[in-house]
Design a protein around this motif. Structure first.
Motif, PDB file in Angstrom:
ATOM      1  N   THR A 170       0.854  -1.208  -0.027  1.00  0.00           N
ATOM      2  CA  THR A 170      -0.156   0.009   0.006  1.00  0.00           C
ATOM      3  C   THR A 170       0.820   1.181  -0.048  1.00  0.00           C
ATOM      4  N   ALA A 171       0.706   1.948  -1.017  1.00  0.00           N
ATOM      5  CA  ALA A 171       1.523   3.386  -1.192  1.00  0.00           C
ATOM      6  C   ALA A 171       0.759   4.430  -0.504  1.00  0.00           C
ATOM      7  N   SER A 172      -0.762   4.491  -0.688  1.00  0.00           N
ATOM      8  CA  SER A 172      -1.317   5.716  -0.122  1.00  0.00           C
ATOM      9  C   SER A 172      -2.816   5.375  -0.151  1.00  0.00           C
ATOM     10  N   VAL A 173      -3.463   5.987   0.775  1.00  0.00           N
ATOM     11  CA  VAL A 173      -5.048   5.603   0.803  1.00  0.00           C
ATOM     12  C   VAL A 173      -5.636   7.190   0.600  1.00  0.00           C
TER      13      VAL A 173
ATOM     14  N   THR B 207       4.053   0.944 -12.553  1.00  0.00           N
ATOM     15  CA  THR B 207       4.186  -0.033 -11.374  1.00  0.00           C
ATOM     16  C   THR B 207       3.109   0.120 -10.286  1.00  0.00           C
ATOM     17  N   SER B 208       2.318   0.995 -10.554  1.00  0.00           N
ATOM     18  CA  SER B 208       1.476   1.153  -9.452  1.00  0.00           C
ATOM     19  C   SER B 208      -0.036   1.171  -9.998  1.00  0.00           C
ATOM     20  N   MET B 209      -1.082   0.905  -9.196  1.00  0.00           N
ATOM     21  CA  MET B 209      -2.353   0.907  -9.437  1.00  0.00           C
ATOM     22  C   MET B 209      -3.447   1.476  -8.481  1.00  0.00           C
TER      23      MET B 209
ATOM     24  N   PHE C 252      -7.271   2.792  -2.852  1.00  0.00           N
ATOM     25  CA  PHE C 252      -5.777   2.484  -2.357  1.00  0.00           C
ATOM     26  C   PHE C 252      -4.913   2.515  -3.556  1.00  0.00           C
ATOM     27  N   THR C 253      -3.863   3.122  -3.478  1.00  0.00           N
ATOM     28  CA  THR C 253      -2.715   3.299  -4.369  1.00  0.00           C
ATOM     29  C   THR C 253      -1.766   1.952  -3.887  1.00  0.00           C
ATOM     30  N   MET C 254      -1.783   1.098  -4.729  1.00  0.00           N
ATOM     31  CA  MET C 254      -1.018  -0.167  -4.591  1.00  0.00           C
ATOM     32  C   MET C 254       0.238   0.055  -5.401  1.00  0.00           C
ATOM     33  N   VAL C 255       1.593  -0.672  -5.041  1.00  0.00           N
ATOM     34  CA  VAL C 255       2.570  -0.705  -5.892  1.00  0.00           C
ATOM     35  C   VAL C 255       3.221  -2.033  -5.828  1.00  0.00           C
TER      36      VAL C 255
END
Length: 183
Positions: A57-60, A87-89, A113-116
């Motif tokens: 998780t990079a950010s919420v 690389t992120s979604m 949620f930004t996920m890497v």
């Protein structure tokens, strides 16, 4: 070999869980932290399924608890890829609760949620893009791009180098705050 593009449906997930007394606060409502934990789990699963990699998780982006969740209700979380970068979604989440006896459902929150994706060495790794097939998917993708741009503008505007106190004093004058600089 990594696929260049995947359908959104290929990684969509739904989980349903019964809310137990052990998940609740003293008033019988489910702890927000428990809900956030479930949201992070389904975001991880959705992103990992899309990327075929471990994801972090990079950010919420903004979690608003719209309606309380009671002990004994069924909680359903839905996750879908809304946006893919290199690389992120961005995983869009929707949380609903259902009263088992009445069948009444409530929208409890939505979040992004930004996920890497990470490789076996912990380095960010490329992911497949998504195939957009309808107006709603295009809207969600465009909204994610706009949200990213607004977020970077907001961050730079409030950096310590760019922030000008005098520009915000009128805003603070109407708030529940008092400014007292030390002498």
């Amino acid at each position: 070999m990594i696929k260049k593009f995947k359908s959104i449906e290929a990684s969509q997930l739904t989980i349903t869980e019964l809310m137990l007394p052990s998940h609740s606060n003293f008033r019988g409502k489910i702890h927000g932290g428990h809900i956030l934990n479930l949201m992070d789990q389904i975001a991880f699963a959705c992103a990992s399924k899309h990327s075929s990699n471990y994801c972090v998780t990079a950010s919420v982006n903004k979690v608003d608890f719209l309606n309380p969740i009671d002990v004994g209700e069924l909680l359903t979380l839905k996750a879908s890829i809304n946006y893919t970068g290199r690389t992120s979604m961005v995983v869009g989440l929707r949380v609903e609760s259902e009263n088992i006896r009445t069948g009444e459902t409530k929208h409890c929150n939505s979040s992004y949620f930004t996920m890497v994706a990470k490789d076996d060495h912990g380095k960010s790794t490329p992911i497949p893009g998504i195939i957009l097939t309808n107006k709603d998917e295009i809207r969600r993708y465009a909204r994610s791009i706009t949200r990213q741009k607004e977020g970077s503008h907001r961050t730079s505007r409030f950096s310590s180098e760019a922030f000008k106190t005098e520009d915000y004093l009128p805003l603070l004058a109407k708030s529940n705050a008092k400014i007292e600089f030390p002498k």
